[in-house]
Every structure is written in structure tokens, then in C-alpha cells.
Design a protein around this motif. Structure first.
Motif, mmCIF file in Angstrom:
data_model
loop_
_atom_site.group_PDB
_atom_site.id
_atom_site.type_symbol
_atom_site.label_atom_id
_atom_site.label_comp_id
_atom_site.label_asym_id
_atom_site.label_seq_id
_atom_site.Cartn_x
_atom_site.Cartn_y
_atom_site.Cartn_z
ATOM 1 N N UNK A 1 0.872 -1.253 0.003
ATOM 2 C CA UNK A 1 0.087 0.060 0.083
ATOM 3 C C UNK A 1 0.960 1.175 0.063
ATOM 4 N N UNK A 2 2.104 1.097 0.532
ATOM 5 C CA UNK A 2 3.017 2.433 0.543
ATOM 6 C C UNK A 2 3.864 2.316 -0.910
ATOM 7 N N UNK A 3 3.554 1.482 -1.812
ATOM 8 C CA UNK A 3 4.287 1.892 -3.075
ATOM 9 C C UNK A 3 3.625 2.616 -3.977
ATOM 10 N N UNK A 4 2.289 3.228 -3.694
ATOM 11 C CA UNK A 4 1.873 4.311 -4.199
ATOM 12 C C UNK A 4 2.311 5.778 -3.816
ATOM 13 N N UNK A 5 3.266 5.809 -2.625
ATOM 14 C CA UNK A 5 3.626 7.226 -2.235
ATOM 15 C C UNK A 5 4.651 7.811 -3.178
ATOM 16 N N UNK A 6 4.459 8.867 -3.745
ATOM 17 C CA UNK A 6 5.354 9.485 -4.581
ATOM 18 C C UNK A 6 6.629 9.987 -4.343
ATOM 19 N N UNK A 7 6.707 10.363 -3.037
ATOM 20 C CA UNK A 7 8.075 10.608 -2.562
ATOM 21 C C UNK A 7 8.943 9.237 -2.288
ATOM 22 N N UNK A 8 8.486 8.350 -1.963
ATOM 23 C CA UNK A 8 9.096 7.234 -1.716
ATOM 24 C C UNK A 8 9.573 6.527 -2.867
ATOM 25 N N UNK A 9 8.741 6.562 -4.126
ATOM 26 C CA UNK A 9 8.900 5.881 -5.193
ATOM 27 C C UNK A 9 9.942 6.877 -5.973
ATOM 28 N N UNK A 10 9.894 8.343 -5.812
ATOM 29 C CA UNK A 10 11.218 9.057 -6.448
ATOM 30 C C UNK A 10 12.567 8.589 -5.887
ATOM 31 N N UNK A 11 12.625 8.319 -4.486
ATOM 32 C CA UNK A 11 13.780 8.048 -3.758
ATOM 33 C C UNK A 11 14.262 6.757 -4.358
ATOM 34 N N UNK A 12 13.354 5.717 -4.560
ATOM 35 C CA UNK A 12 13.567 4.442 -5.068
ATOM 36 C C UNK A 12 14.160 4.511 -6.326
ATOM 37 N N UNK A 13 13.653 5.429 -7.088
ATOM 38 C CA UNK A 13 14.020 5.527 -8.595
ATOM 39 C C UNK A 13 15.720 6.173 -8.569
ATOM 40 N N UNK A 14 15.630 6.940 -7.661
ATOM 41 C CA UNK A 14 17.300 7.375 -7.502
ATOM 42 C C UNK A 14 17.987 6.525 -7.068
ATOM 43 N N UNK A 15 17.710 5.572 -6.235
ATOM 44 C CA UNK A 15 18.494 4.623 -5.697
ATOM 45 C C UNK A 15 18.901 3.590 -6.882
ATOM 46 N N UNK A 16 17.603 3.307 -7.672
ATOM 47 C CA UNK A 16 17.997 2.532 -8.851
ATOM 48 C C UNK A 16 19.088 3.134 -9.715
ATOM 49 N N UNK A 17 19.180 4.390 -10.100
ATOM 50 C CA UNK A 17 20.202 4.973 -10.934
ATOM 51 C C UNK A 17 21.491 4.679 -10.256
ATOM 52 N N UNK A 18 21.565 4.948 -8.947
ATOM 53 C CA UNK A 18 22.860 4.759 -8.313
ATOM 54 C C UNK A 18 23.603 3.481 -8.355
ATOM 55 N N UNK A 19 22.584 2.447 -8.199
ATOM 56 C CA UNK A 19 22.884 0.888 -8.512
ATOM 57 C C UNK A 19 23.411 0.819 -9.625
ATOM 58 N N UNK A 20 22.544 1.161 -10.773
ATOM 59 C CA UNK A 20 22.870 0.871 -11.902
ATOM 60 C C UNK A 20 24.076 1.261 -12.604
ATOM 61 N N UNK A 21 24.405 2.913 -11.836
ATOM 62 C CA UNK A 21 25.751 3.384 -12.155
ATOM 63 C C UNK A 21 26.889 2.434 -11.573
ATOM 64 N N UNK A 22 26.604 1.967 -10.369
ATOM 65 C CA UNK A 22 27.986 1.234 -9.634
ATOM 66 C C UNK A 22 28.173 0.007 -10.574
ATOM 67 N N UNK A 23 26.901 -0.590 -10.993
ATOM 68 C CA UNK A 23 27.140 -2.022 -11.832
ATOM 69 C C UNK A 23 27.743 -1.930 -13.166
ATOM 70 N N UNK A 24 27.576 -0.701 -13.818
ATOM 71 C CA UNK A 24 28.337 -0.301 -14.981
ATOM 72 C C UNK A 24 29.723 -0.027 -14.893
ATOM 73 N N UNK A 25 30.165 0.662 -13.933
ATOM 74 C CA UNK A 25 31.400 0.899 -13.340
ATOM 75 C C UNK A 25 32.018 -0.184 -12.991
ATOM 76 N N UNK A 26 31.487 -1.048 -12.155
ATOM 77 C CA UNK A 26 31.935 -2.497 -11.888
ATOM 78 C C UNK A 26 32.596 -3.294 -13.056
ATOM 79 N N UNK A 27 31.520 -3.204 -13.946
ATOM 80 C CA UNK A 27 31.896 -4.120 -15.175
ATOM 81 C C UNK A 27 32.999 -3.594 -15.984
ATOM 82 N N UNK A 28 33.279 -2.077 -15.767
ATOM 83 C CA UNK A 28 34.260 -1.552 -16.481
ATOM 84 C C UNK A 28 35.670 -1.816 -15.711
ATOM 85 N N UNK A 29 35.613 -2.127 -14.556
ATOM 86 C CA UNK A 29 36.592 -2.612 -13.616
ATOM 87 C C UNK A 29 37.386 -1.227 -13.123
#
Length: 294
Positions: A266-294
Motif C-alpha cells: 500500500x506504501x508503493x503508491x507514495x510519490x516521494x518514496x517512489x522517487x527515492x527508489x528511482x534515485x537509488x535505482x540509478x545509483x545501483x545501475x551506475x555502480x553496476x556499469x562502473x564495476x563491469x568496466x573495472x
């Protein structure tokens, strides 16, 4: 959290070497469900994998390697479908793929491997093929998980070869089954490329989701669009030079879900929570790409 979907081996050529000339290949676990589950485990989120592999050396080896990362593989089934292989080469930042897979057999084996009960907080579906009958079982499994109180997440991850253009005007049973699965979700993530494969737009897809659901649309280095109960927002990622972006979308999902997993659905509809989640998603994806680059 349980990740449901494709599990295979990525056979990766050295950077800048085309597959035609590659003499050495690096073998790493791949597929949307594997990538997301292992990324979640690295983030400290208990995760499991529900997938189907061949009962062969490649399948058993993949199962054991994924288990070694801390992912629960008790829902993983070994059967007759051959373990999938995906050859990957990256040249000038552009990834090329060549798959050796039995798509329909994999989809039907996955449908047969679905558990009667999930006993988890979140069920995440990814890399789903529109195979008639098999995808209907996934939609029913998602509905069953909702009745258990699980939150449902879907990464569309549409493969062009599995979604024939001819079906866009008159979708067949398999495609309709996929949209029934999307309709069970509290969160649907797709890319701009996925929308093109599906032959739809972000707003049209969002209208087909259940009331209160959120649609997140990524577009590479461009801003991510978030359509939810509170309207539309966009979140721009920090730039990164993606020499090999393979799996970055799965890592993005892991980052989002790691922020959401401890919240009731029921909390997944909270806009502020979802925007924070998207920001963390960006950070984890960025780390993933940098890790693969070595």
C-alpha cells in the motif's frame, strides 16, 4: 524477494572484439532474474530465484554459481529445456547479442516451476516471453501472490524476437497474457525500447495497469519518467560512460526494489518514496556499469 524469469549464461567477448574474431569468452551468470537477484543479494536484501534450467552441466553449474552469491535457489527447477546461452560483444559502447536459446521450451518450463505458495514480501517478474499458455500461468501466479499479500513488480524487458511486429495490431493470446500479468503489478518498469517493441506509449501502458500502480520508464542516460497515482514526474540519472551496459536495467530494478521491499504494497503508491527508489535505482545501475568496466 523472489525474482522470476530468465536464467542463462552470458558468454562475453573481450572489450572491442567482435564475436566473429573472439577466441576467448568470459562466462558469467545472466538473464534478468539472475541479475536482479544477485544485485539484491549484494545490497543485503534476502533474495531467491524462480527459474528453469537444463538438467545438464551448464544448468547445474549456473545453479551452483548463483547459490554461491547468497541467492536462494530452492525454487529453481532443472528439466529438459536446454540451458540458454547468450553471446555478448561490446564495440564502441554498443552491445551486440547472439542467443542460443529454446524460447518456448524455457517459457513452459518456467510456468511448470512456479510454486504453489510464495512466502515472501515481493515477487518480481522479468524477461517474460509472450508464449501462449505459459504466460497465462505467470499471470495466475502473480494473482495468487497478491492474495498472499505480496507486492508484485514486473520488468517488461521485451525481447524483439519474442514479440513479433505482426502481433501489435492484433495481439495474440500470448501478448494478451503478458498484459494480464502487467495488470497484476504494483510497479511496472520498462525502457523506451520496450515501449517500441510493445507498440505503445508510456501513458497508454499506464492506463492498462491497476489503479494505484506505478509505471517507471527508463531511457538510457536520459531522465526516467515516473507515472503514478500522484501524476507524472521525471528523475535524471547522473552520467556514466557505459562501455558495457549489459544488465544495467536489472541493477536499476534491484536498487528500486531494495528501497521498497520493506514497505507494505500500500506504501508503493507514495510519490516521494517512489522517487527515492528511482534515485537509488540509478545509483545501483551506475555502480553496476562502473564495476563491469573495472
Amino acid at each position: 524477494m523472489v525474482c522470476v524469469g530468465e536464467a542463462l549464461w552470458d558468454l562475453i567477448a573481450p572489450e572491442g572484439i567482435p564475436l566473429e574474431r573472439a577466441k576467448l569468452l568470459r562466462r558469467v551468470p545472466g538473464g534478468g532474474a539472475v541479475n536482479t537477484a544477485t544485485a539484491l543479494a549484494r545490497l543485503g536484501v534476502p533474495s531467491g530465484l524462480c527459474a528453469a534450467l537444463g538438467d545438464d552441466a551448464m544448468g547445474r553449474g549456473l545453479r551452483d554459481e548463483v547459490a554461491a552469491t547468497g541467492v536462494d535457489v530452492s525454487r529453481l527447477a532443472l528439466g529438459a529445456a536446454r540451458t540458454g546461452l547468450m553471446f555478448v560483444a561490446t564495440e564502441r559502447g554498443e552491445a551486440r547479442f547472439l542467443g542460443y536459446r529454446q524460447g518456448e521450451l524455457e517459457a513452459r518450463a518456467l510456468a511448470a516451476a512456479l510454486p504453489a505458495r510464495w512466502q515472501t514480501r515481493v515477487v518480481h517478474f522479468t524477461g517474460i516471453a509472450p508464449v501462449r499458455g505459459a504466460v497465462g500461468a505467470l499471470a495466475r501466479a502473480a494473482a495468487s501472490a497478491r492474495r498472499e499479500g505480496c507486492a508484485i513488480s514486473v520488468d517488461v524487458n521485451a525481447r524483439p524476437r519474442m514479440w513479433p511486429r505482426a502481433e501489435r495490431a492484433a495481439p495474440g493470446p500470448g501478448v494478451r497474457g503478458c498484459f494480464r500479468l502487467f495488470g497484476q503489478a504494483d510497479l511496472v518498469k520498462c525502457s523506451a525500447g520496450d515501449l517500441d517493441v510493445l507498440g505503445t506509449t508510456a501513458r497508454a501502458l499506464h492506463e492498462r495497469l491497476r489503479p494505484g500502480a506505478t509505471l517507471v520508464v527508463t531511457d538510457g542516460a536520459r531522465a526516467t519518467l515516473v507515472l503514478g497515482p500522484a501524476g507524472e514526474r521525471s528523475v535524471a540519472p547522473r552520467p556514466v560512460r557505459p562501455l558495457d551496459p549489459t544488465g544495467a536495467g536489472d541493477a536499476f530494478c534491484a536498487g528500486m526494489l531494495a528501497s521498497l521491499v520493506w514497505q507494505g504494497r500500500e506504501g508503493w503508491g507514495d510519490a516521494a518514496l517512489m522517487l527515492r527508489a528511482v534515485t537509488r535505482g540509478h545509483d545501483v545501475a551506475r555502480s553496476w556499469v562502473r564495476r563491469k568496466r573495472g
